[in-house]
Design an enzyme around this catalytic site. Structure first.
Site, PDB file in Angstrom:
ATOM      1  N   GLY A  40       0.833  -1.197   0.000  1.00  0.00           N
ATOM      2  CA  GLY A  40       0.000   0.000   0.000  1.00  0.00           C
ATOM      3  C   GLY A  40       0.871   1.251   0.000  1.00  0.00           C
ATOM      4  N   ARG A 108     -11.558  -8.219  22.971  1.00  0.00           N
ATOM      5  CA  ARG A 108     -11.395  -7.314  24.111  1.00  0.00           C
ATOM      6  C   ARG A 108     -12.386  -6.153  24.060  1.00  0.00           C
ATOM      7  NH1 ARG A 108      -8.907  -2.637  24.974  1.00  0.00           N
ATOM      8  NH2 ARG A 108      -7.797  -2.633  22.968  1.00  0.00           N
ATOM      9  N   TYR A 147      -0.319 -17.930   0.730  1.00  0.00           N
ATOM     10  CA  TYR A 147      -1.510 -17.074   0.656  1.00  0.00           C
ATOM     11  C   TYR A 147      -2.770 -17.907   0.889  1.00  0.00           C
ATOM     12  CZ  TYR A 147      -4.726 -13.564  -1.347  1.00  0.00           C
ATOM     13  OH  TYR A 147      -5.737 -12.657  -1.558  1.00  0.00           O
ATOM     14  N   TYR A 161     -13.092 -18.380  16.974  1.00  0.00           N
ATOM     15  CA  TYR A 161     -13.412 -17.276  17.898  1.00  0.00           C
ATOM     16  C   TYR A 161     -14.930 -17.091  17.991  1.00  0.00           C
ATOM     17  CZ  TYR A 161      -8.833 -15.396  19.203  1.00  0.00           C
ATOM     18  OH  TYR A 161      -7.603 -15.221  19.767  1.00  0.00           O
TER      19      TYR A 161
END
Ligand code: NAD
Ligand code: UDP
Ligand code: UDP
Length: 325
Positions: A40, A108, A147, A161
């Site tokens: 970027g 969090r 990748y 998660y």
């Protein structure tokens, strides 16, 4: 005007990330753009710096990051084969450690988090077009694996998660997307062909050129990402985002030649190892869950992309400087 949120975009100074930051700011949100500037550029977001709601932070997502946000778009990862194969270990770390850190952050602060996954999770597919239920055909030890497997592992982490910590997750499987602000040396097929055509250099077709891809214009893709983030918490994905119109690379080369009026010849080079033969998204799920279909035909999207590169090359700049216009 909807409620203003504070939103983290990792990889926000990249091709897709910079358009995403721009769109979120236009919607009235605060945006924190995190990027290590591997592929970027600050030029991609320079025109956003005057917006008081925008902040850019140089940071590598493989290291922990602490900030208070409502939503996270995790886009950090080089996407072009030449760039993700330059330092393959770092590519896997970016996908895997980056996902762990961003998921830890989301846990969090109880943020909603979206992963920019990829059609590469389908590898060289045996099912065509590819629905989200297809598990893929991926080489775990080849040059593309850093990748493909990195992105597959990131998806695994997102769903663990979600199961283990009840995180609000969104997984988008993005198919080949193109548009202005790609780097001239990005190495992906659309930017390569356009830059070559504009300079009357040979168009480099890898292999026979019979392999296919389905190209989505950047504006359509950004709409899809934001719409996915806005869905109710039970919509986790994975969900394909791409344009189902499928083209061979020879068809793309001929279209670019026609639209640029170039004198370039087509030059055939070796096909890269494990280059997928066909790729086309089944977007039934995106249509029903997001009410999303891409609006920009290839010919039209190529027109704006060619105009961008034409101005970029005429300006003598090598990357992204025009984005600030
Ligand atoms: P890009 O290379 O322009 O953008 C990636 C950005 O991530 C860059 O700004 C880069 O500097 C940054 N980055 C890389 N590693 C980083 C790290 N460790 N820490 C912080 N920043 C880091 O590519 P893009 O086309 O804009 O792709 C954006 C995301 O979308 C990627 O995750 C990519 O895998 C995914 N994606 C893109 C496409 C596509 O066709 N454009 C298709 C499928 C998936
Ligand atoms: N993390 C982070 N920012 C935060 C919270 C966590 O970068 O605001 C990182 C943290 O360094 C950890 C990872 O996210 O390595 C995973 O966090 P989690 O709480 O899931 O796991 P744990 O801390 O128990 O390893
Ligand atoms: N390709 C090509 N010439 C180029 C660059 C790429 O023919 O200069 C081909 C490449 O082999 C692949 C397709 O175009 O079959 C898309 O390649 P890209 O790197 O853009 O994306 P990906 O392979 O990750 O889909």
């Amino acid at each position: 005007m909807q409620h203003s949120k504070r939103i983290l975009v990792t990889g926000g100074a990249g091709f897709l990330g910079s358009f995403l930051c721009e769109r979120l700011l236009a919607q009235g949100h605060e945006v924190i753009c995190v990027d290590n500037f591997f592929t970027g550029s600050r030029w991609n977001v320079a025109h956003l710096l005057s917006n008081a709601g925008f902040e850019v932070i140089r940071h590598d997502v493989t290291f922990p990051f602490y900030v208070e946000v409502d939503e996270i778009y995790n886009l950090a990862c080089p996407a072009s084969p030449i760039h993700y194969q330059y330092d393959p270990v770092q590519t896997t770390k970016t996908s895997v450690h980056g996902a762990i850190n961003m998921l830890g952050l989301a846990k969090r602060v109880k943020a909603k988090i979206l992963q920019a996954s990829t059609s590469e999770v389908y590898g060289n597919p045996n099912v065509h077009p590819q629905p989200e239920t297809y598990w893929g055909s991926v080489n775990p030890i080849g040059p593309r694996s850093c990748y493909d497997e990195g992105k597959r592992c990131a998806e695994t982490l997102f769903f663990d998660y979600w199961r283990q910590h009840s995180l609000r997750i969104k997984v988008a499987r993005i198919f080949n997307t193109y548009g202005p602000r790609m780097r001239p040396d990005d190495g992906r097929v659309v930017s390569n062909f356009i830059v070559q055509a504009l300079q009357n250099q040979p168009i480099t077709v890898y292999g026979s050129g019979e392999q296919t891809r389905s190209f989505c214009y950047v504006d359509d893709l950004i709409t899809g990402l934001i719409r996915l983030m806005g869905t109710s918490d039970d919509v986790t994905g994975p969900i394909n985002l791409g344009n189902p119109a499928e083209f061979t690379m020879l068809e793309l080369a001929r279209l670019v030649l026609e639209l640029t009026g170039s004198r370039s010849e087509i030059k055939f080079l070796a096909l890269p190892v494990d280059d997928p033969q066909h790729r086309r998204p089944d977007i039934s799920l995106a249509k029903t869950a997001l009410d999303w279909t891409p609006q920009t035909p290839l010919r039209e999207g190529l027109g704006s992309t060619i105009a961008y590169f034409d101005r970029l090359l005429a300006s003598g700049q090598s990357s992204g400087h025009l984005a600030a216009e």
